[in-house]
Design a protein around this motif. Structure first.
Motif, PDB file in Angstrom:
ATOM      1  N   ILE A  25       0.941  -1.309   0.046  1.00  0.00           N
ATOM      2  CA  ILE A  25       0.258   0.122  -0.188  1.00  0.00           C
ATOM      3  C   ILE A  25       0.801   1.205   0.081  1.00  0.00           C
ATOM      4  CG2 ILE A  25      -1.602   1.312   1.443  1.00  0.00           C
ATOM      5  CD1 ILE A  25      -2.846  -1.418   2.384  1.00  0.00           C
ATOM      6  N   ALA A  26       1.954   1.295   0.785  1.00  0.00           N
ATOM      7  CA  ALA A  26       2.885   2.410   0.919  1.00  0.00           C
ATOM      8  C   ALA A  26       3.517   2.701  -0.569  1.00  0.00           C
ATOM      9  CB  ALA A  26       4.042   1.961   1.863  1.00  0.00           C
ATOM     10  N   ALA A  27       3.576   1.548  -1.453  1.00  0.00           N
ATOM     11  CA  ALA A  27       4.185   1.608  -2.801  1.00  0.00           C
ATOM     12  C   ALA A  27       3.175   2.140  -3.724  1.00  0.00           C
ATOM     13  CB  ALA A  27       4.692   0.318  -3.266  1.00  0.00           C
ATOM     14  N   GLY A  28       1.832   2.321  -3.212  1.00  0.00           N
ATOM     15  CA  GLY A  28       0.745   2.694  -4.349  1.00  0.00           C
ATOM     16  C   GLY A  28      -0.225   1.940  -4.641  1.00  0.00           C
ATOM     17  N   GLU A  29      -0.200   0.402  -4.027  1.00  0.00           N
ATOM     18  CA  GLU A  29      -1.291  -0.447  -4.553  1.00  0.00           C
ATOM     19  C   GLU A  29      -2.332  -0.123  -3.509  1.00  0.00           C
ATOM     20  OE1 GLU A  29       0.416  -4.273  -4.817  1.00  0.00           O
ATOM     21  OE2 GLU A  29       2.114  -3.523  -6.040  1.00  0.00           O
ATOM     22  N   LEU A  30      -3.248   0.794  -3.692  1.00  0.00           N
ATOM     23  CA  LEU A  30      -4.205   1.049  -2.739  1.00  0.00           C
ATOM     24  C   LEU A  30      -5.330  -0.057  -3.056  1.00  0.00           C
ATOM     25  CD1 LEU A  30      -4.750   4.706  -3.019  1.00  0.00           C
ATOM     26  CD2 LEU A  30      -3.549   3.746  -1.277  1.00  0.00           C
ATOM     27  N   SER A  31      -5.305  -0.821  -3.862  1.00  0.00           N
ATOM     28  CA  SER A  31      -6.400  -1.931  -3.979  1.00  0.00           C
ATOM     29  C   SER A  31      -5.923  -3.205  -3.032  1.00  0.00           C
ATOM     30  CB  SER A  31      -6.594  -2.409  -5.269  1.00  0.00           C
ATOM     31  OG  SER A  31      -5.545  -2.840  -5.891  1.00  0.00           O
ATOM     32  N   SER A  32      -4.730  -3.133  -2.546  1.00  0.00           N
ATOM     33  CA  SER A  32      -4.385  -4.286  -1.788  1.00  0.00           C
ATOM     34  C   SER A  32      -5.053  -4.422  -0.293  1.00  0.00           C
ATOM     35  CB  SER A  32      -3.088  -4.280  -1.293  1.00  0.00           C
ATOM     36  OG  SER A  32      -2.179  -4.125  -2.529  1.00  0.00           O
ATOM     37  N   ARG A  33      -5.309  -5.661  -0.015  1.00  0.00           N
ATOM     38  CA  ARG A  33      -6.116  -5.757   1.064  1.00  0.00           C
ATOM     39  C   ARG A  33      -5.555  -7.039   2.096  1.00  0.00           C
ATOM     40  NH1 ARG A  33      -7.685  -1.735  -0.379  1.00  0.00           N
ATOM     41  NH2 ARG A  33      -9.750  -0.694  -0.377  1.00  0.00           N
ATOM     42  N   MET A  70     -10.035   0.801   7.146  1.00  0.00           N
ATOM     43  CA  MET A  70      -9.474   1.905   6.831  1.00  0.00           C
ATOM     44  C   MET A  70      -8.849   1.910   5.470  1.00  0.00           C
ATOM     45  SD  MET A  70      -5.712   2.999   8.749  1.00  0.00           S
ATOM     46  CE  MET A  70      -4.826   1.663   7.910  1.00  0.00           C
ATOM     47  N   LEU A  71      -8.447   1.053   4.779  1.00  0.00           N
ATOM     48  CA  LEU A  71      -7.901   1.161   3.556  1.00  0.00           C
ATOM     49  C   LEU A  71      -9.033   1.292   2.645  1.00  0.00           C
ATOM     50  CD1 LEU A  71      -5.541  -2.198   3.478  1.00  0.00           C
ATOM     51  CD2 LEU A  71      -4.842   0.432   3.327  1.00  0.00           C
ATOM     52  N   ASP A  72     -10.127   0.786   2.780  1.00  0.00           N
ATOM     53  CA  ASP A  72     -11.510   1.176   1.862  1.00  0.00           C
ATOM     54  C   ASP A  72     -11.923   2.706   2.075  1.00  0.00           C
ATOM     55  OD1 ASP A  72     -11.805  -1.565   1.170  1.00  0.00           O
ATOM     56  OD2 ASP A  72     -13.427  -1.852   2.909  1.00  0.00           O
ATOM     57  N   ARG A  73     -11.750   3.179   3.215  1.00  0.00           N
ATOM     58  CA  ARG A  73     -11.696   4.730   3.176  1.00  0.00           C
ATOM     59  C   ARG A  73     -10.812   5.364   2.670  1.00  0.00           C
ATOM     60  NH1 ARG A  73     -13.528   2.986   8.337  1.00  0.00           N
ATOM     61  NH2 ARG A  73     -11.643   3.449   9.382  1.00  0.00           N
ATOM     62  N   ILE A  74      -9.433   5.012   2.759  1.00  0.00           N
ATOM     63  CA  ILE A  74      -8.399   5.614   2.093  1.00  0.00           C
ATOM     64  C   ILE A  74      -8.721   5.654   0.494  1.00  0.00           C
ATOM     65  CG2 ILE A  74      -5.942   5.806   1.489  1.00  0.00           C
ATOM     66  CD1 ILE A  74      -5.594   4.587   4.454  1.00  0.00           C
ATOM     67  N   GLU A  75      -8.907   4.678  -0.073  1.00  0.00           N
ATOM     68  CA  GLU A  75      -9.426   4.339  -1.348  1.00  0.00           C
ATOM     69  C   GLU A  75     -10.271   5.264  -1.971  1.00  0.00           C
ATOM     70  OE1 GLU A  75      -9.341   0.491  -4.720  1.00  0.00           O
ATOM     71  OE2 GLU A  75      -9.851   0.259  -2.396  1.00  0.00           O
ATOM     72  N   ALA A  76     -11.491   4.948  -0.957  1.00  0.00           N
ATOM     73  CA  ALA A  76     -12.548   5.974  -1.426  1.00  0.00           C
ATOM     74  C   ALA A  76     -12.020   7.353  -1.443  1.00  0.00           C
ATOM     75  CB  ALA A  76     -13.848   5.621  -0.633  1.00  0.00           C
ATOM     76  N   GLY A  77     -11.502   7.712  -0.388  1.00  0.00           N
ATOM     77  CA  GLY A  77     -11.102   9.372  -0.455  1.00  0.00           C
ATOM     78  C   GLY A  77     -10.252   9.626  -1.832  1.00  0.00           C
ATOM     79  N   ASP A  78      -9.172   8.892  -2.146  1.00  0.00           N
ATOM     80  CA  ASP A  78      -8.484   9.037  -3.233  1.00  0.00           C
ATOM     81  C   ASP A  78      -9.181   8.872  -4.393  1.00  0.00           C
ATOM     82  OD1 ASP A  78      -5.585   9.017  -4.075  1.00  0.00           O
ATOM     83  OD2 ASP A  78      -6.172   7.452  -5.300  1.00  0.00           O
ATOM     84  N   ALA A  79     -10.168   7.913  -4.596  1.00  0.00           N
ATOM     85  CA  ALA A  79     -11.150   8.111  -5.684  1.00  0.00           C
ATOM     86  C   ALA A  79     -11.891   9.356  -5.893  1.00  0.00           C
ATOM     87  CB  ALA A  79     -12.068   6.850  -5.704  1.00  0.00           C
ATOM     88  N   ALA A  80     -12.454   9.850  -4.547  1.00  0.00           N
ATOM     89  CA  ALA A  80     -13.119  11.120  -4.566  1.00  0.00           C
ATOM     90  C   ALA A  80     -12.278  12.360  -4.946  1.00  0.00           C
ATOM     91  CB  ALA A  80     -13.681  11.362  -3.320  1.00  0.00           C
ATOM     92  N   ARG A  81     -11.004  12.266  -4.213  1.00  0.00           N
ATOM     93  CA  ARG A  81     -10.006  13.246  -5.062  1.00  0.00           C
ATOM     94  C   ARG A  81      -9.852  13.216  -6.541  1.00  0.00           C
ATOM     95  NH1 ARG A  81      -4.677  13.547  -5.441  1.00  0.00           N
ATOM     96  NH2 ARG A  81      -4.612  11.108  -4.990  1.00  0.00           N
ATOM     97  N   ALA A  82      -9.656  11.978  -7.036  1.00  0.00           N
ATOM     98  CA  ALA A  82      -9.346  11.945  -8.368  1.00  0.00           C
ATOM     99  C   ALA A  82     -10.478  12.400  -9.151  1.00  0.00           C
ATOM    100  CB  ALA A  82      -8.911  10.737  -8.871  1.00  0.00           C
ATOM    101  N   ALA A  83     -11.589  12.236  -8.650  1.00  0.00           N
ATOM    102  CA  ALA A  83     -12.834  12.511  -9.375  1.00  0.00           C
ATOM    103  C   ALA A  83     -13.095  14.066  -9.278  1.00  0.00           C
ATOM    104  CB  ALA A  83     -14.324  11.799  -9.044  1.00  0.00           C
ATOM    105  N   SER A  84     -12.556  14.625  -8.008  1.00  0.00           N
ATOM    106  CA  SER A  84     -12.892  16.051  -8.027  1.00  0.00           C
ATOM    107  C   SER A  84     -12.013  16.729  -8.873  1.00  0.00           C
ATOM    108  CB  SER A  84     -12.750  16.484  -6.573  1.00  0.00           C
ATOM    109  OG  SER A  84     -12.567  17.868  -6.236  1.00  0.00           O
ATOM    110  N   GLU A  85     -10.671  16.296  -8.885  1.00  0.00           N
ATOM    111  CA  GLU A  85      -9.730  16.864  -9.982  1.00  0.00           C
ATOM    112  C   GLU A  85     -10.340  16.808 -11.400  1.00  0.00           C
ATOM    113  OE1 GLU A  85      -6.059  14.939  -9.352  1.00  0.00           O
ATOM    114  OE2 GLU A  85      -5.643  16.052  -7.122  1.00  0.00           O
ATOM    115  N   GLU A  86     -10.904  15.639 -11.547  1.00  0.00           N
ATOM    116  CA  GLU A  86     -11.226  15.516 -13.044  1.00  0.00           C
ATOM    117  C   GLU A  86     -12.497  16.377 -13.399  1.00  0.00           C
ATOM    118  OE1 GLU A  86     -11.880  14.259 -16.978  1.00  0.00           O
ATOM    119  OE2 GLU A  86     -10.230  13.825 -15.734  1.00  0.00           O
ATOM    120  N   ARG A  87     -13.293  16.616 -12.492  1.00  0.00           N
ATOM    121  CA  ARG A  87     -14.377  17.660 -12.370  1.00  0.00           C
ATOM    122  C   ARG A  87     -13.718  19.091 -12.687  1.00  0.00           C
ATOM    123  NH1 ARG A  87     -16.992  14.465  -8.391  1.00  0.00           N
ATOM    124  NH2 ARG A  87     -16.404  16.063  -6.772  1.00  0.00           N
TER     125      ARG A  87
END
Length: 412
Positions: free
Chosen positions: A200-208, A229-246
């Protein structure tokens, strides 16, 4: 020190403490029992010897009764003596094989006070101690002292202590080896969690973290908490990416929407500066057109802000439908094209050619005007200068049509 080493060290320390305590209690109890056996034997020997008549001052082997009793009681080293009423030694019936006991003063009162109970005395000059019993003689003249050496007891305890220590050392060594592998296997799930955290530290946020144990165990609860915790981190990262795309889409939309009115205003001002409006009526018409474009700019800014809010909330843009005619939009598009590129030939026709006609619709004029402005801006931006443009408006098969047709190379 690693966690594995600390766990194993603490476990071994507890085992050492438990073994030493338990073995100490066992050896202490064994010593107490052995001393109790010596006490019983010298007490029995004293009882028998006190009832016998006065023995001659000879070796105990010459007295059959005492010899038989001693052998029966299995006491290898016995000291037996007669004492006078004042506590002095009258004669020694059987002398100790080694160092004799260091007896205290045992007069008649002292012997009576001891009541026939065994007590411990040291050996003369040091060494193994003795257990002593003093009892009155049968004739009432003086007393009899019987002492049994504790040498056998001490040797037995020492031998047992050495063997127990050897056995405990072997047991601790075996338990240490087994515990090392057991702790290593028990901590294997933590190493898997560590590997997941590194991924996860290397960037694989989908790892569980895999389900390592039952949910009610410590590892199970830890895995569930980490995965949450990882689900919330991944959701937050996806929301941030979606916000940047918007945000990027909003900037692109704003640039595209604002370009056409700005170019229109710029075109009218350049046309005025170049003397293309000699008549007052032309100036008034251009100023009116500039005013409308400025109003469109204000409206576009408000709509873009509304679009950004609606896009963030995930809802659709509301439409305000009213009866209108697409010829109004076609005429405005014609003026926009001439203002943006005065050298470009522009004609107003019907759909596919012919005279223009009416095109009544029920629509949102602001949104339709926005679409028309985008078409005009794309035509100017993506076709070579001087390319012919045709704006068609009318009805075709009962459907209102507004088209912007150019003769450029097209988009690939």
């Amino acid at each position: 020190m690693s966690l594995r080493g600390r766990v194993l060290g603490i476990t071994l320390l507890l085992l050492v403490a438990a073994l030493l305590s338990s073995n100490g209690l066992v050896i202490g109890q064994l010593r107490h029992d052995l001393v109790g056996q010596v006490d019983e034997r010298i007490r029995g020997l004293a009882t028998v010897a006190a009832r016998l008549p006065s023995l001659p001052e000879v070796a105990v082997e010459d007295v059959p009764q005492v010899r038989a009793t001693v052998e029966q009681q299995l006491i290898r080293d016995v000291h037996l003596a007669y004492l006078g009423p004042d506590g002095g030694v009258d004669r020694v019936v059987r002398a100790a094989a080694g160092r004799p006991p260091e007896l205290p003063r045992l007069d008649a009162a002292a012997v009576a006070g001891r009541g026939g109970r065994p007590f411990r005395v040291p050996a003369t000059g040091g060494g193994d101690g003795w257990r002593v019993v003093a009892v009155p003689r049968a004739g009432g003249d003086g007393s009899l002292v019987v002492a049994g050496s504790l040498g056998v007891v001490n040797r037995t305890v020492r031998q047992l202590t050495g063997r127990v220590l050897l056995i405990d050392s072997a047991v601790l060594a075996l338990l240490g080896i087994a515990g090392w592998f057991a702790v290593r296997g028990g901590l294997r799930p933590l190493r898997r969690i560590e590997a997941t955290a590194a991924a996860i530290a290397a960037g694989e946020l989908s790892s569980r973290v895999p389900e390592l144990a039952a949910p009610r165990t410590e590892l199970g609860r830890l895995s569930a908490a980490l995965n949450g915790m990882l689900d919330r981190i991944e959701a937050g990262d996806a929301a941030r990416a979606a916000s940047e795309e918007r945000m990027r889409r909003f900037i692109a939309d704003a640039s595209h929407e604002l370009r056409t009115p700005l170019f229109g205003i710029k075109g009218f001002t350049e046309l005025y500066r170049m003397g293309g409006m000699p008549e007052r009526a032309d100036v008034d018409a251009s100023m009116s057109r500039i005013e409308r474009e400025a109003a469109r700019l204000v409206e576009l800014v408000e709509e873009l802000l509304l679009l950004a809010r609606l896009d963030e909330e995930g809802t659709a843009v509301p439409l305000h439908l009213t009866p209108m005619d697409l010829r109004t939009l076609a005429a405005d598009a014609l003026h926009d094209l001439r203002a943006l590129d005065p050298q470009r030939p522009v004609t107003l026709t019907g759909p596919g050619g012919g005279p223009p006609g009416g095109a009544p619709v029920l629509g949102d004029e602001a949104r339709l005007r926005q679409v028309t402005s985008n078409l005009v801006g794309n035509t100017v931006a993506h076709t070579p200068p001087g390319t012919r443009v045709r704006i068609g408006v009318g009805t075709e098969d009962g459907v209102a049509v507004l088209e912007v047709h150019d003769e450029g190379p097209g988009m690939t």
